[in-house]
Scaffold this active site. Structure first.
Site: not given
Ligand code: UD1
Ligand code: CA
Length: 455
Positions: A15, A78, A102, A166, A363, A374
């Site tokens: 995004r 995930g 993030d 969360n 300069y 001066n």
């Molecule tokens: C996630 C949470 C959500 C919470 C939100 C808060 C999950 C499934 N969902 O959603 O409940 O409200 O954060 O901001 O956990 N990342 C990895 N590997 C992956 C996927 C993600 O390292 O395979 C990292 C991303 O870089 C990021 C963080 O995990 O820093 C969260 O991932 P993101 O995809 O942003 O989750 P959200 O949809 O925001």
């Molecule tokens: Ca996020």
């Protein structure tokens, strides 16, 4: 019990629509990932594991984050899958805290209260948001006990109305966490292994689930796009602005202030709108900074006035100076007390003694000026001969007339007077008048240029 922190940073961050991985986008002075790592350090983590994709390793290593264990997640499948990649490196006896890479605004106090809940239960940081869309919702039973987290995309219409979300920060002992992670599957809207599913699994396994509500809902802001990135930056800027105001600094408009570095300020400083402070900035007492000034790694003495739109970089400015408007002080410059540098004056790698006045269009580069010199309008040090740089050394009480060109290497003795419009190419002794220009003459019989007649 050792504390091991897992920072999740491997997601695609689609995004953001960027070639730079999301967690490397800056929030004020540093990438959001660096903010999260800082919080982990403040919590006195014994080890910090950061989960990244292999393509991110190069940028990750530039983060000057010594002692980080970079864990690779080949494909972002995930958040649960990401934590699983780190588990083999984590000791069975440790307390594990997971932070989202993030979410750069989480506060040390909140992290401390998660850890204070102990490691035998699963602790989740939540927040009550006005607009919870996009976040996982906390699902509670009729007794108010947490029974699961449901992601926005998987939530039913009524679950979407839940405003408790969360944050992504979750903690438990490795012993509690591992068996829960092992049960994860990816049967959900995104086909991912959700870390959040461990909450429902904990409930089934009879593991106690506790929540810590973030004091300020802004703390949990997750940055998924550039709109949230800008929001995060403003929130952090406001926090820093408020801490400066509490220390006795007036900010004309805290929402138009960019503290992108480490700022130390004495009392009664005043900072006008649109000022950018970067790196290490130290301000004495009663320093006044006008609108639009940019300061990078600068030290400023008491009562000095930096007037509007001045740019100062890697320099030391004394007390009771007046700089600008629209002055440029470049790296390596040292201005002693009571120096006055006016509009369109550029100073580079130079030392200006006490009381030097360079008020307009000059300069000064690679030079050393004694006290009370001066510098007239349009005076220039010619420090570069096309191949190398040379120094200009000027004694005390020298008067540099308007439009003087000082060809370095050059030295001018104390009390000398350089006549306006001179090109000074050889050293000048003290107390003399140096004139280096063609003598003016008058030509009486001459024919002025004639306009050609139109035919
Ligand atoms: C996630 C949470 C959500 C919470 C939100 C808060 C999950 C499934 N969902 O959603 O409940 O409200 O954060 O901001 O956990 N990342 C990895 N590997 C992956 C996927 C993600 O390292 O395979 C990292 C991303 O870089 C990021 C963080 O995990 O820093 C969260 O991932 P993101 O995809 O942003 O989750 P959200 O949809 O925001
Ligand atoms: Ca996020």
């Amino acid at each position: 019990m050792p504390l091991e922190v897992v920072v999740l940073a491997a997601g695609h961050g689609k995004r953001m629509r960027s070639r730079t991985p999301k967690v490397f986008h800056n929030v004020l002075d540093k990438p959001m990932l660096a903010h999260v790592i800082e919080v982990a350090r403040q919590a006195q983590a014994d080890r910090i594991h950061t989960v990244v994709r292999p393509q991110m390793l190069e940028l990750a290593r530039q983060l000057s984050a010594d002692g980080i264990n970079w864990v690779l997640q080949e494909e972002p499948k995930g958040t649960g899958h990401a934590v699983l990649q780190a588990m083999p490196d984590i000791s069975q006896d440790s307390h594990v805290l997971v932070l989202n890479g993030d979410a750069p605004l989480i506060m040390h106090e909140t992290v401390a209260s998660i850890l204070a809940k102990g490691s035998n239960s699963l602790v989740v940081v939540t927040a009550e948001l006005q607009d919870p869309s996009g976040y996982g919702r906390i699902v509670r039973d009729h007794e108010g006990l947490v029974c699961g987290i449901v992601e926005d995309r998987d939530a039913s219409f009524s679950q979407r109305k839940v405003r408790e979300v969360n944050s992504g920060a979750i903690a438990a002992s490795a012993r509690v966490l591992q068996p829960l992670l092992d049960q994860l599957n990816c049967s959900n809207a995104q086909g991912e292994y959700y870390l959040t599913d461990i909450v429902g699994l904990a409930k089934q396994a009879g593991v106690k689930v506790q929540t810590v509500m973030a004091k300020d809902p802004e703390e949990v802001l997750g940055v998924n796009d550039r709109i949230q990135l800008a929001q995060a930056e403003r929130i952090l800027a406001r926090r820093r602005a408020e801490s400066l105001m509490k220390q006795g600094v007036t900010l004309k408009d805290p929402s138009r202030f960019d503290p992108r570095g480490k700022i130390n300020a004495g009392i009664d400083c005043s900072i006008d709108v649109d000022v950018v402070l970067e790196g290490d900035v130290t301000l004495g007492e009663g320093v006044s900074i006008g609108p639009g000034c940019v300061l990078r790694d600068v030290e400023v003495g008491d009562r000095t006035v930096l007037r509007e739109y001045s740019v100062i970089e890697s320099a030391k400015i004394g007390s009771d100076c007046s700089i600008g408007p629209i002055a440029r002080i470049r790296p390596g410059s040292v201005l002693e007390d009571e120096v006055s540098v006016g509009n369109f004056v550029e100073v580079k790698a130079s030392k200006l003694g006490r009381g030097v006045r360079a008020n307009h269009l000059a300069y000064i580069g690679d030079a050393e000026l004694g006290s009370d010199v001066n510098v007239g309008a349009g005076a220039i040090t010619c420090n570069f001969d096309g191949a190398s740089k040379h120094r200009t050394v000027i004694g005390d009480n020298v008067f540099i007339g308007t439009n003087c060109t000082m060809v370095a290497p050059l030295s001018v003795g104390s009390g000398a007077f350089l006549a306006a419009g001179s090109t000074i190419t050889t050293d000048v002794s003290g107390e003399v008048l140096a004139v280096g220009r063609a003598r003016q003459r008058e030509i009486s019989r001459w024919t002025p240029p004639q306009r050609r007649k139109k035919t």
